[in-house]
Design a protein around this motif. Structure first.
Motif, PDB file in Angstrom:
ATOM      1  N   GLY A  54       0.794  -1.225   0.000  1.00  0.00           N
ATOM      2  CA  GLY A  54       0.000   0.000   0.000  1.00  0.00           C
ATOM      3  C   GLY A  54       0.822   1.268   0.000  1.00  0.00           C
ATOM      4  O   GLY A  54       0.265   2.371   0.003  1.00  0.00           O
ATOM      5  N   GLY A  55       2.155   1.123  -0.006  1.00  0.00           N
ATOM      6  CA  GLY A  55       3.018   2.289  -0.081  1.00  0.00           C
ATOM      7  C   GLY A  55       3.485   2.840   1.248  1.00  0.00           C
ATOM      8  O   GLY A  55       4.063   3.932   1.301  1.00  0.00           O
ATOM      9  N   VAL A  56       3.237   2.124   2.341  1.00  0.00           N
ATOM     10  CA  VAL A  56       3.725   2.583   3.646  1.00  0.00           C
ATOM     11  C   VAL A  56       5.230   2.353   3.702  1.00  0.00           C
ATOM     12  O   VAL A  56       5.713   1.254   3.468  1.00  0.00           O
ATOM     13  CB  VAL A  56       3.024   1.841   4.790  1.00  0.00           C
ATOM     14  N   ARG A  57       5.945   3.419   4.039  1.00  0.00           N
ATOM     15  CA  ARG A  57       7.409   3.374   4.033  1.00  0.00           C
ATOM     16  C   ARG A  57       7.974   3.425   5.444  1.00  0.00           C
ATOM     17  O   ARG A  57       7.445   4.125   6.302  1.00  0.00           O
ATOM     18  CB  ARG A  57       7.973   4.553   3.235  1.00  0.00           C
ATOM     19  N   ASN A  58       9.050   2.689   5.654  1.00  0.00           N
ATOM     20  CA  ASN A  58       9.800   2.771   6.893  1.00  0.00           C
ATOM     21  C   ASN A  58      11.279   2.849   6.551  1.00  0.00           C
ATOM     22  O   ASN A  58      11.727   2.243   5.578  1.00  0.00           O
ATOM     23  CB  ASN A  58       9.548   1.548   7.773  1.00  0.00           C
ATOM     24  N   TYR A  59      12.016   3.600   7.373  1.00  0.00           N
ATOM     25  CA  TYR A  59      13.442   3.796   7.124  1.00  0.00           C
ATOM     26  C   TYR A  59      14.250   3.541   8.382  1.00  0.00           C
ATOM     27  O   TYR A  59      13.771   3.771   9.502  1.00  0.00           O
ATOM     28  CB  TYR A  59      13.707   5.231   6.660  1.00  0.00           C
ATOM     29  N   GLY A  60      15.502   3.103   8.180  1.00  0.00           N
ATOM     30  CA  GLY A  60      16.412   3.013   9.297  1.00  0.00           C
ATOM     31  C   GLY A  60      16.710   4.394   9.851  1.00  0.00           C
ATOM     32  O   GLY A  60      16.680   5.380   9.111  1.00  0.00           O
ATOM     33  N   ASP A  61      17.000   4.463  11.131  1.00  0.00           N
ATOM     34  CA  ASP A  61      17.240   5.758  11.763  1.00  0.00           C
ATOM     35  C   ASP A  61      18.385   6.516  11.093  1.00  0.00           C
ATOM     36  O   ASP A  61      18.385   7.753  11.053  1.00  0.00           O
ATOM     37  CB  ASP A  61      17.560   5.565  13.245  1.00  0.00           C
ATOM     38  N   ILE A  69      12.428   5.437  -0.788  1.00  0.00           N
ATOM     39  CA  ILE A  69      12.094   4.142  -1.369  1.00  0.00           C
ATOM     40  C   ILE A  69      10.755   4.264  -2.076  1.00  0.00           C
ATOM     41  O   ILE A  69       9.839   4.935  -1.600  1.00  0.00           O
ATOM     42  CB  ILE A  69      12.049   3.035  -0.294  1.00  0.00           C
ATOM     43  N   ARG A  70      10.658   3.640  -3.238  1.00  0.00           N
ATOM     44  CA  ARG A  70       9.379   3.584  -3.919  1.00  0.00           C
ATOM     45  C   ARG A  70       9.302   2.291  -4.713  1.00  0.00           C
ATOM     46  O   ARG A  70      10.312   1.613  -4.906  1.00  0.00           O
ATOM     47  CB  ARG A  70       9.175   4.801  -4.816  1.00  0.00           C
ATOM     48  N   ARG A  71       8.093   1.982  -5.165  1.00  0.00           N
ATOM     49  CA  ARG A  71       7.915   0.750  -5.911  1.00  0.00           C
ATOM     50  C   ARG A  71       6.949   0.973  -7.063  1.00  0.00           C
ATOM     51  O   ARG A  71       6.091   1.856  -7.014  1.00  0.00           O
ATOM     52  CB  ARG A  71       7.394  -0.357  -4.991  1.00  0.00           C
TER      53      ARG A  71
END
Length: 124
Positions: A54-61, A69-71
């Motif tokens: 659904g496009g929810v993004r998470n990143y390292g600190d 990031i995208r898809r």
């Protein structure tokens, strides 16, 4: 069943940018969460970023707003735009996905797959 092909790595000076790509191919029924990991020499593999269907993004600190990031769901492709690169970003970057696959006309899953990695080197 699923092949992950990464591209876009290379050598760049500190402050520069690189764009990584990961294409998932094979007997794919559905791709779920897609992730980028990295591993520097002598260090453990760590999560860089993830993106849900659904496009929810998470990143390292450590990303701190530098990476995006995208898809492309239609193409089962993922990208990582890396800006303001630092020498400490030097690592092998791996694509990782969760996917259902078609085996003998049946859908099976959810399995986890890794790419072979692409080297990113940031010089100071």
């Amino acid at each position: 069943q699923v092949q992950l092909v990464e591209s876009g790595g290379g050598t760049v000076q500190a402050g520069g940018s690189l764009r990584l790509s990961c294409a998932a191919t094979g007997s794919i029924f559905k791709v779920y969460t897609m992730r980028w990991y990295r591993q520097a020499p002598g260090k453990q593999r760590e999560l860089v970023a993830s993106i849900s269907p659904g496009g929810v993004r998470n990143y390292g600190d450590f990303v701190k707003g530098r990476f995006i990031i995208r898809r492309d769901g239609d193409e089962n492709t993922m990208f990582l735009q890396m800006n303001s690169l630092k020498p400490e970003d030097t690592a092998v970057y791996y694509c990782n996905v969760d996917a259902d696959v078609v085996i003998n006309y049946d859908v099976e899953g959810e399995y986890n797959y890794w790419g072979q990695g692409t080297q990113v080197t940031v010089s100071s």
